[in-house]
Design a protein around this motif. Structure first.
Motif, PDB file in Angstrom:
ATOM      1  N   LYS A  77       0.836  -1.203   0.000  1.00  0.00           N
ATOM      2  CA  LYS A  77       0.000   0.000   0.000  1.00  0.00           C
ATOM      3  C   LYS A  77       0.871   1.253   0.000  1.00  0.00           C
ATOM      4  N   PHE A  78       1.941   1.204  -0.789  1.00  0.00           N
ATOM      5  CA  PHE A  78       2.875   2.315  -1.017  1.00  0.00           C
ATOM      6  C   PHE A  78       3.741   2.640   0.199  1.00  0.00           C
ATOM      7  N   LEU A  79       3.717   1.779   1.208  1.00  0.00           N
ATOM      8  CA  LEU A  79       4.491   2.023   2.430  1.00  0.00           C
ATOM      9  C   LEU A  79       5.393   0.827   2.750  1.00  0.00           C
ATOM     10  N   PRO A  80       6.587   1.061   3.336  1.00  0.00           N
ATOM     11  CA  PRO A  80       7.222   2.359   3.588  1.00  0.00           C
ATOM     12  C   PRO A  80       7.559   3.082   2.269  1.00  0.00           C
ATOM     13  N   GLU A  81       7.537   4.393   2.303  1.00  0.00           N
ATOM     14  CA  GLU A  81       7.928   5.167   1.134  1.00  0.00           C
ATOM     15  C   GLU A  81       9.427   5.002   0.902  1.00  0.00           C
ATOM     16  N   ALA A  82       9.785   4.736  -0.341  1.00  0.00           N
ATOM     17  CA  ALA A  82      11.190   4.486  -0.688  1.00  0.00           C
ATOM     18  C   ALA A  82      11.929   5.815  -0.869  1.00  0.00           C
ATOM     19  N   GLU A  83      12.026   6.558   0.214  1.00  0.00           N
ATOM     20  CA  GLU A  83      12.696   7.859   0.175  1.00  0.00           C
ATOM     21  C   GLU A  83      14.217   7.660   0.168  1.00  0.00           C
ATOM     22  N   PRO A  84      14.943   8.582  -0.471  1.00  0.00           N
ATOM     23  CA  PRO A  84      16.413   8.453  -0.528  1.00  0.00           C
ATOM     24  C   PRO A  84      17.054   8.281   0.840  1.00  0.00           C
ATOM     25  N   SER A  85      16.560   9.013   1.841  1.00  0.00           N
ATOM     26  CA  SER A  85      17.171   8.921   3.169  1.00  0.00           C
ATOM     27  C   SER A  85      17.010   7.518   3.752  1.00  0.00           C
ATOM     28  N   LEU A  86      15.863   6.896   3.527  1.00  0.00           N
ATOM     29  CA  LEU A  86      15.648   5.535   4.017  1.00  0.00           C
ATOM     30  C   LEU A  86      16.525   4.553   3.251  1.00  0.00           C
ATOM     31  N   LEU A  87      16.539   4.673   1.945  1.00  0.00           N
ATOM     32  CA  LEU A  87      17.320   3.736   1.130  1.00  0.00           C
ATOM     33  C   LEU A  87      18.809   3.818   1.453  1.00  0.00           C
ATOM     34  N   ARG A  88      19.282   5.017   1.705  1.00  0.00           N
ATOM     35  CA  ARG A  88      20.711   5.178   2.009  1.00  0.00           C
ATOM     36  C   ARG A  88      21.070   4.600   3.376  1.00  0.00           C
ATOM     37  N   SER A  89      20.063   4.392   4.215  1.00  0.00           N
ATOM     38  CA  SER A  89      20.323   3.810   5.532  1.00  0.00           C
ATOM     39  C   SER A  89      20.297   2.279   5.496  1.00  0.00           C
ATOM     40  N   LEU A  90      20.163   1.719   4.294  1.00  0.00           N
ATOM     41  CA  LEU A  90      20.093   0.273   4.118  1.00  0.00           C
ATOM     42  C   LEU A  90      21.241  -0.186   3.210  1.00  0.00           C
ATOM     43  N   PRO A  91      22.462  -0.232   3.723  1.00  0.00           N
ATOM     44  CA  PRO A  91      23.630  -0.528   2.879  1.00  0.00           C
ATOM     45  C   PRO A  91      23.649  -1.934   2.302  1.00  0.00           C
ATOM     46  N   ALA A  92      22.910  -2.869   2.896  1.00  0.00           N
ATOM     47  CA  ALA A  92      22.899  -4.244   2.392  1.00  0.00           C
ATOM     48  C   ALA A  92      21.694  -4.536   1.502  1.00  0.00           C
ATOM     49  N   LEU A  93      20.912  -3.496   1.205  1.00  0.00           N
ATOM     50  CA  LEU A  93      19.670  -3.692   0.458  1.00  0.00           C
ATOM     51  C   LEU A  93      19.947  -4.253  -0.939  1.00  0.00           C
ATOM     52  N   LEU A  94      19.181  -5.279  -1.301  1.00  0.00           N
ATOM     53  CA  LEU A  94      19.306  -5.910  -2.609  1.00  0.00           C
ATOM     54  C   LEU A  94      18.087  -5.658  -3.495  1.00  0.00           C
ATOM     55  N   LEU A  95      16.911  -5.480  -2.860  1.00  0.00           N
ATOM     56  CA  LEU A  95      15.679  -5.411  -3.641  1.00  0.00           C
ATOM     57  C   LEU A  95      14.636  -4.544  -2.957  1.00  0.00           C
ATOM     58  N   VAL A  96      13.951  -3.734  -3.755  1.00  0.00           N
ATOM     59  CA  VAL A  96      12.721  -3.072  -3.342  1.00  0.00           C
ATOM     60  C   VAL A  96      11.586  -3.824  -4.030  1.00  0.00           C
ATOM     61  N   ALA A  97      10.782  -4.548  -3.255  1.00  0.00           N
ATOM     62  CA  ALA A  97       9.702  -5.374  -3.788  1.00  0.00           C
ATOM     63  C   ALA A  97       8.368  -4.698  -3.484  1.00  0.00           C
ATOM     64  N   SER A  98       7.703  -4.221  -4.510  1.00  0.00           N
ATOM     65  CA  SER A  98       6.469  -3.458  -4.337  1.00  0.00           C
ATOM     66  C   SER A  98       5.265  -4.293  -4.731  1.00  0.00           C
ATOM     67  N   GLY A  99       4.228  -4.261  -3.915  1.00  0.00           N
ATOM     68  CA  GLY A  99       2.989  -4.966  -4.206  1.00  0.00           C
ATOM     69  C   GLY A  99       2.130  -4.179  -5.174  1.00  0.00           C
ATOM     70  N   GLY A 100       1.697  -4.814  -6.265  1.00  0.00           N
ATOM     71  CA  GLY A 100       0.934  -4.134  -7.298  1.00  0.00           C
ATOM     72  C   GLY A 100       1.744  -4.016  -8.577  1.00  0.00           C
ATOM     73  N   VAL A 101       1.125  -3.417  -9.587  1.00  0.00           N
ATOM     74  CA  VAL A 101       1.775  -3.303 -10.891  1.00  0.00           C
ATOM     75  C   VAL A 101       2.493  -1.972 -11.050  1.00  0.00           C
ATOM     76  N   GLY A 102       1.830  -0.880 -10.701  1.00  0.00           N
ATOM     77  CA  GLY A 102       2.396   0.447 -10.909  1.00  0.00           C
ATOM     78  C   GLY A 102       3.651   0.683 -10.092  1.00  0.00           C
ATOM     79  N   VAL A 103       4.628   1.335 -10.692  1.00  0.00           N
ATOM     80  CA  VAL A 103       5.859   1.693  -9.979  1.00  0.00           C
ATOM     81  C   VAL A 103       6.106   3.204 -10.064  1.00  0.00           C
ATOM     82  N   ASP A 104       5.039   3.964 -10.317  1.00  0.00           N
ATOM     83  CA  ASP A 104       5.185   5.412 -10.429  1.00  0.00           C
ATOM     84  C   ASP A 104       5.530   6.049  -9.095  1.00  0.00           C
ATOM     85  N   HIS A 105       5.352   5.318  -7.996  1.00  0.00           N
ATOM     86  CA  HIS A 105       5.719   5.829  -6.671  1.00  0.00           C
ATOM     87  C   HIS A 105       7.188   5.561  -6.354  1.00  0.00           C
TER      88      HIS A 105
END
Length: 344
Positions: A77-105
């Motif tokens: 449901k578009f949460l958590p928001e994939a904001e740059p500050s959050l993503l940068r705090s995840l140095p081991a992140l491999l994948l952002v997996a979003s539920g649904g088809v649209g990726v405009d968010h």
């Protein structure tokens, strides 16, 4: 039995009936379990079979501690928001997996630039979204909500005279999986089906649905009694339906939108509905979501709005989470991600 760890609303567990050992599980960040925007318990359990989950609220209490462990960000449901500050705090992140088809968010180029893949869940949302499009069309045409019987009405008010759906002309804007399934359902109502798409569907698909290709959107708008929008939100489709397009529609026509709110110029839509330039609108999407309570669309009698619930069925929600899990497991195992979103 189950062993709860940390936050009771967001926990890891062991269960002897599952063979995934706790020490083999990777870590994933989610929004929350429960509440209006969180996962239902049974959906969270699907992810917990293979991942240690940490909720955003708990994560934010100590990002330095939790950040290096998280390898997958599950967006529901578009949460958590994939904001740059959050993503940068995840140095081991491999994948952002979003539920649904649209990726405009999601800012896919930015995410990819961090060395992180993006995945969505195509296919599994098409049936429920097409069902909801038809529900909106029918409810609007037959004034279902206005006619809800509470035991006070002794006669049928003239204002409840509806619009015939059977054998009406339906224009589908966007003939991907969802648009095609809308066409399949509409055939049962003996509707004349027109469609506009970037590319024409195969002859077999057209014959199966009886759909006629309109190379020009204008032609579809002029001829249709109902126009259903089922496109992805892109730079090309933002504002696709504006004042000029609405002016081409029949004054009795209904606009149905199950794509994204920004595809339609809402100010122009308000004008068209108020002036009688079109007959009605039935919307599952708006911009923003939800609309401010004083937004003019909410006060118009010829408007039906649902809260972006096109994929909200138990079966579809389960299928989405299972797809998210499949993508997440592939990423942490170094395998090709089945539903990776790749830039053109």
């Amino acid at each position: 039995g189950f062993t709860l760890v940390n936050n009771p609303s967001c926990y890891t567990w062991t269960d002897s009936s599952h063979q995934v050992m706790e020490e083999d599980k990777r870590w994933a960040l989610i929004s929350e379990v429960g509440g209006d925007t969180g996962y239902l318990e049974e959906l969270a359990d699907v992810l917990k079979r293979h991942f240690h989950l940490i909720c955003l609220r708990e994560f934010l209490q100590n990002p330095a501690l939790h950040g290096p462990k998280v390898q997958v960000l599950f967006i529901w449901k578009f949460l958590p928001e994939a904001e740059p500050s959050l993503l940068r705090s995840l140095p081991a992140l491999l994948l952002v997996a979003s539920g649904g088809v649209g990726v405009d968010h999601l800012d896919v180029p930015f995410i990819n630039g961090l060395g992180v893949k993006v995945a969505n869940t195509p296919g599994v949302v098409s049936d429920s979204t097409a069902d909801h499009a038809m529900a909106l069309l029918l409810a609007s045409a037959r004034k279902i909500l206005d006619g809800e019987f509470k035991g006070h009405t002794t006669h049928l008010p003239q204002r409840l005279m509806g619009v015939e759906v059977t054998r009406a002309t339906l224009g589908i804007v966007g003939m991907g999986d969802i648009g095609y399934k809308i066409a399949q359902r509409s055939k049962g109502f003996e509707m004349k089906i027109l469609y506009h798409n970037r590319t024409r569907r195969t002859g077999a698909a057209e014959r199966a649905t009886g759909a006629e290709f309109c190379r020009r959107l204008d032609d579809l708008l002029k001829r249709s009694d109902f126009v259903v929008i089922a496109v992805k939100l892109t730079a090309d489709t933002t504002g696709l339906i504006g004042r000029r397009e609405l002016s081409l529609m029949k004054p009795t026509a209904t606009l149905v939108n199950v794509s994204r709110g920004l595809v339609v110029d809402q100010d122009a839509l308000v004008e068209a509905l108020r002036s009688g330039r079109i007959g009605a609108a039935a919307l599952d999407v708006t911009h923003p979501e939800p609309l401010p309570r004083d937004h003019p669309l909410l006060g118009l009698p010829n408007v039906l709005i649902t809260p972006h619930m096109g994929i909200s069925t138990n079966a579809t929600a389960t299928a989405i989470v299972e797809k998210m899990l499949e993508n997440g497991l592939a990423a942490v195992k170094g395998l090709p991600v089945p539903d990776e979103v790749k830039l053109q």
